[in-house]
Each structure stands twice: as structure tokens, then as C-alpha cells.
Design a protein around this motif. Structure first.
Motif, PDB file in Angstrom:
ATOM      1  N   ASP A 289      43.231  46.515  39.050  1.00  0.00           N
ATOM      2  CA  ASP A 289      43.001  47.012  40.404  1.00  0.00           C
ATOM      3  C   ASP A 289      43.735  46.228  41.487  1.00  0.00           C
ATOM      4  OD1 ASP A 289      41.398  49.144  39.654  1.00  0.00           O
ATOM      5  OD2 ASP A 289      39.592  47.891  39.593  1.00  0.00           O
ATOM      6  N   ALA A 290      44.207  45.019  41.166  1.00  0.00           N
ATOM      7  CA  ALA A 290      44.902  44.210  42.171  1.00  0.00           C
ATOM      8  C   ALA A 290      45.766  43.172  41.477  1.00  0.00           C
ATOM      9  CB  ALA A 290      43.898  43.522  43.096  1.00  0.00           C
ATOM     10  N   VAL A 291      46.800  42.727  42.180  1.00  0.00           N
ATOM     11  CA  VAL A 291      47.686  41.696  41.626  1.00  0.00           C
ATOM     12  C   VAL A 291      46.894  40.440  41.283  1.00  0.00           C
ATOM     13  CG1 VAL A 291      49.608  40.153  42.189  1.00  0.00           C
ATOM     14  CG2 VAL A 291      49.735  42.568  42.810  1.00  0.00           C
ATOM     15  N   GLU A 292      45.874  40.108  42.091  1.00  0.00           N
ATOM     16  CA  GLU A 292      45.089  38.892  41.867  1.00  0.00           C
ATOM     17  C   GLU A 292      44.380  38.899  40.519  1.00  0.00           C
ATOM     18  OE1 GLU A 292      46.114  39.472  45.912  1.00  0.00           O
ATOM     19  OE2 GLU A 292      44.912  40.787  44.612  1.00  0.00           O
ATOM     20  N   GLU A 293      44.129  40.085  39.974  1.00  0.00           N
ATOM     21  CA  GLU A 293      43.441  40.162  38.676  1.00  0.00           C
ATOM     22  C   GLU A 293      44.378  39.820  37.520  1.00  0.00           C
ATOM     23  OE1 GLU A 293      41.584  43.929  38.191  1.00  0.00           O
ATOM     24  OE2 GLU A 293      40.248  43.685  39.910  1.00  0.00           O
ATOM     25  N   ALA A 294      45.664  39.810  37.771  1.00  0.00           N
ATOM     26  CA  ALA A 294      46.637  39.473  36.723  1.00  0.00           C
ATOM     27  C   ALA A 294      46.743  37.959  36.617  1.00  0.00           C
ATOM     28  CB  ALA A 294      47.996  40.100  37.036  1.00  0.00           C
ATOM     29  N   ASP A 295      45.666  37.351  36.206  1.00  0.00           N
ATOM     30  CA  ASP A 295      45.522  35.902  36.131  1.00  0.00           C
ATOM     31  C   ASP A 295      45.226  35.538  34.681  1.00  0.00           C
ATOM     32  OD1 ASP A 295      43.621  33.478  36.009  1.00  0.00           O
ATOM     33  OD2 ASP A 295      44.451  33.301  38.026  1.00  0.00           O
ATOM     34  N   GLY A 296      46.026  34.660  34.108  1.00  0.00           N
ATOM     35  CA  GLY A 296      45.867  34.323  32.698  1.00  0.00           C
ATOM     36  C   GLY A 296      44.512  33.753  32.366  1.00  0.00           C
ATOM     37  N   GLU A 297      43.942  32.948  33.276  1.00  0.00           N
ATOM     38  CA  GLU A 297      42.636  32.358  33.023  1.00  0.00           C
ATOM     39  C   GLU A 297      41.539  33.412  33.063  1.00  0.00           C
ATOM     40  OE1 GLU A 297      42.531  29.366  36.013  1.00  0.00           O
ATOM     41  OE2 GLU A 297      43.617  27.905  34.782  1.00  0.00           O
ATOM     42  N   LEU A 298      41.623  34.307  34.040  1.00  0.00           N
ATOM     43  CA  LEU A 298      40.615  35.362  34.161  1.00  0.00           C
ATOM     44  C   LEU A 298      40.679  36.308  32.964  1.00  0.00           C
ATOM     45  CD1 LEU A 298      38.483  36.927  35.739  1.00  0.00           C
ATOM     46  CD2 LEU A 298      40.320  38.063  36.979  1.00  0.00           C
TER      47      LEU A 298
END
Length: 385
Positions: A289-298
Motif C-alpha cells: 500500500d505504500a513505499v514505506e511498507e517495502a522494508d526488509g525488517e517489516l
């Protein structure tokens, strides 16, 4: 933003074995920790006290009393595991320090002691061969009243830790360096790196520990006069230290149940590789849903949670590309049915059990379980059938 662990999630986290604790059975982590502590005892000729504290801590002890700012990103539930508005699973063993310092208020005479705080810490972390969501740490704090501790003592402490982890007699080419680093609870902070040789012969610097002089405001926060008290603080990642000592390349091996691997985790001798199972790779095209969700840790933490006990089958989860809908060809946007603001994320999943070979069908099912957990799009691309 904070979200809170469910009771099953909390129980699952607390059920993870602490390899540094002798009460849970012997392990090489304990041997390495003992050598580090013994090395510092010899260096300073002072006693050491080990504290094994509850991993559930006050959020204030984990952050506020150690000087973290109120808006520090590590407070976010993407990185920390909160149980309630005021309680969390510790994200570092330093969370035990404020309560320890509180016990020293009544000390009025000379005091000089090494305090050792080992145990599991709980994070949301990437999935690869050197990271897990529940790594082992130890905080090593020398606290002294009526005496000075400064840069020279800090340098000697770093040298002693490197010698304990990578003894020169066994690793004659070991090199280490200290570079300035900022920590909320130290002054003159340093990052301790060691130069290691990779299996392909290349050399690279890896972080081993972080350290510094105990910040005056942390002492004052526990009612200790910073004109009378001084301290050295060093935090060491025990998993990485043991992997360096034994030449282990995959952190999952530290918890392996393979008999040939387990037998080698009772000493500090160089690890002799057990036949590796073949890798199976699967690529996932996710909609988030957002660029911020493309986080390896998450994404790594979500994948671990989705697989539960099967998470140990995942060697790596690698983000290969992140493309907003506005930058994709129109045909791709229509095929994926992307909504405004959504992004397409290409992820490579590497599956590699430590003790058996996966079938293609098993790999496909694991791939789909992760895909269904991470994917936020309206179109599903499942392959297990």
C-alpha cells in the motif's frame, strides 16, 4: 504507531530458548560469553556479577531512561515488540541497566564491579543468514565510584573483548578498529569493527560491538552523582561473535537440531561444515500500500510470523525492486489492478532447510503462505494449486 502483541504472539516469543542461559542447557554461546567476562576480569582485577532479568521491561527503561528521544524511530512497532502502552519485550539488554543503577544509590564507599546482562532481545528484523528476530546480546558495564574511567580504559576494554572473541593465538591476522558512533546513553561512543575473511577470500569490516563512557545523565537518572560515579558500557552481539569465532556462515545453525551440527555447538573449535541442502528460490511480485511498507525488517518479521515453526526453512527474503504505480507501464498497472499510491515490490525468497531437501510442492506452499501474508493487491498470483 504502536500495535500490541497478542497473547499467542507473546507466548511464542517467550518460548524461544535463550542459548546464553545455562539453565536451558549447554551451548557454545555460554562458553564464549564466559571467555569475554573472564578476559575483562583479568584486565581490571575486579569481580563480575551476572544479571538474568525478565525480558518483559518497562518501555521507559528500554527507551526514556536511556536517553532515547520521544520520536525515535525504534519505538515504532515496525521495529519493537510492544505488549501494552507501558510494557514491551526488550529490544536490547541495555533495558536492564536503569533498574541496576537504581540499586546502587545506597553505595557510599569505593565501588568497582563489572555487571554482565546477557539474554535474548526481541526485534522485527530482516531475514538473511546473519539476522534473526530474537538475537542474543550482552551488556557489559563497568561501574566505578570514587575513581575515573576514560578513553584509555575504554580502548583497553575493546582490545580485551576482541582478544576473547578472536584470540590472537588462533587468529593471528585479526585486525580491529574503533570509529565514532552516537548512542543515547554514552559519551564518546565508539563502534567496534573487526576485519574478517569471507569464504571467497575477500576481506570486510563487520561490526562486533558498540561502546562508550556511561553518560552522566543516565547516572543522574538513577540518583547517582556523576561527579562521583563513572562507567564504561559495551554491548556485544553474541550470535555474530560466536559465528566469527567458529566460522559459521548461517545464523540458523546456532539452533539447528541436526546431530552433527549440535555436537559442534558444545565447544569453540572451528566449525566443520555439514553437507548443505540445496537452495530453492521463488520470486514474488507483491503489491503493497505504500513505499514505506517495502522494508526488509517489516516484511521479514511478517514472513516469520506467517510461517511459525517453518520460518527456519527460510534462508533469506530479499527485496529486489520497489516501483510505484506511477512508474510502471500501464499494462502492468492494469494486470496487477494497482490503486493510486500502491507499489509493486519484487522479492526473492530463498528456501534452504538445514537438514533435508524441500520438494517443489513444499517450496510452492511456503511461497504462497508468505505471499498471502505480505500481498495487499486485489489480484492473487498463487502457484501451489
Amino acid at each position: 504507531m504502536k500495535t500490541y502483541l497478542s497473547l499467542p504472539e507473546l507466548n511464542s516469543a517467550l518460548a524461544v530458548r535463550d542459548l546464553s542461559d545455562p539453565a536451558a542447557g549447554p551451548h557454545a554461546v555460554q562458553l564464549l560469553l564466559a571467555e569475554v567476562v573472564a578476559g575483562l576480569e583479568r584486565l581490571w582485577d575486579i569481580p563480575a556479577t551476572t544479571h538474568r532479568q525478565n525480558p518483559l521491561v518497562a518501555t521507559a527503561d528500554n527507551y526514556d531512561r536511556l536517553g532515547y528521544s520521544g520520536d525515535d524511530v525504534t519505538r515504532d512497532s515496525r521495529y519493537s515488540r510492544h505488549v501494552s502502552p507501558t510494557v514491551m519485550l526488550r529490544s536490547h539488554t541495555s533495558a536492564g541497566i536503569p533498574a541496576l543503577l537504581d540499586t546502587l544509590r545506597g553505595e557510599t564507599g569505593h565501588y568497582d564491579r563489572l555487571h554482565v546482562l546477557p539474554g535474548l532481545v526481541y526485534r522485527r528484523d530482516a531475514v538473511d543468514r546473519t539476522h534473526v528476530g530474537t538475537p542474543h546480546q550482552v551488556d557489559l558495564w563497568r561501574l566505578k565510584a570514587r575513581g575515573l574511567l576514560g578513553p584509555a580504559e575504554l580502548h583497553a576494554m575493546m582490545a580485551a573483548v576482541v582478544e576473547a572473541v578472536l584470540p590472537a593465538a588462533e587468529y593471528p591476522d585479526v585486525q580491529w578498529r574503533a570509529t565514532p558512533a552516537e548512542h543515547s546513553y554514552t559519551a564518546m561512543g565508539q563502534q567496534l569493527d573487526v576485519l574478517v575473511t569471507r569464504p571467497d577470500g575477500t576481506r570486510e569490516w563487520l561490526e562486533l560491538a558498540e561502546c562508550g563512557l556511561v553518560a552522566a545523565r543516565v547516572l543522574r537518572g538513577s540518583g547517582l552523582d556523576s561527579r562521583r560515579w563513572a562507567g564504561l558500557a559495551l554491548g556485544l552481539g553474541l550470535d555474530r561473535a560466536l559465528m566469527l569465532r567458529k566460522g559459521i556462515q548461517d545464523i540458523r545453525l546456532l539452533r539447528s537440531e541436526h546431530p552433527e551440527v549440535q555436537s559442534q555447538l558444545q565447544d569453540l573449535r572451528l566449525y566443520r561444515p555439514v553437507s548443505a541442502m540445496p537452495e530453492i528460490r521463488r520470486d514474488l511480485s507483491l503489491v503493497l500500500d505504500a513505499v514505506e511498507e517495502a522494508d526488509g525488517e517489516l516484511l521479514g518479521d511478517l514472513a516469520r510470523t506467517a510461517l511459525g515453526a517453518d520460518a527456519e526453512l527460510v534462508a533469506a527474503l530479499e527485496i529486489r525492486a520497489v516501483t510505484p504505480a506511477t512508474e510502471l507501464p500501464q499494462a502492468a498497472v492494469e494486470r496487477l489492478r494497482l490503486a493510486p499510491g500502491q507499489v509493486n515490490v519484487l522479492v526473492r525468497l530463498v528456501l534452504q532447510p538445514l537438514d533435508r531437501t524441500l520438494t517443489d510442492a513444499e517450496a510452492n506452499r511456503l511461497r504462497d503462505r508468505i505471499y498471502l501474508t505480505l500481498h495487499r493487491g486485489r489480484v492473487l498470483e498463487l502457484i501451489a494449486g
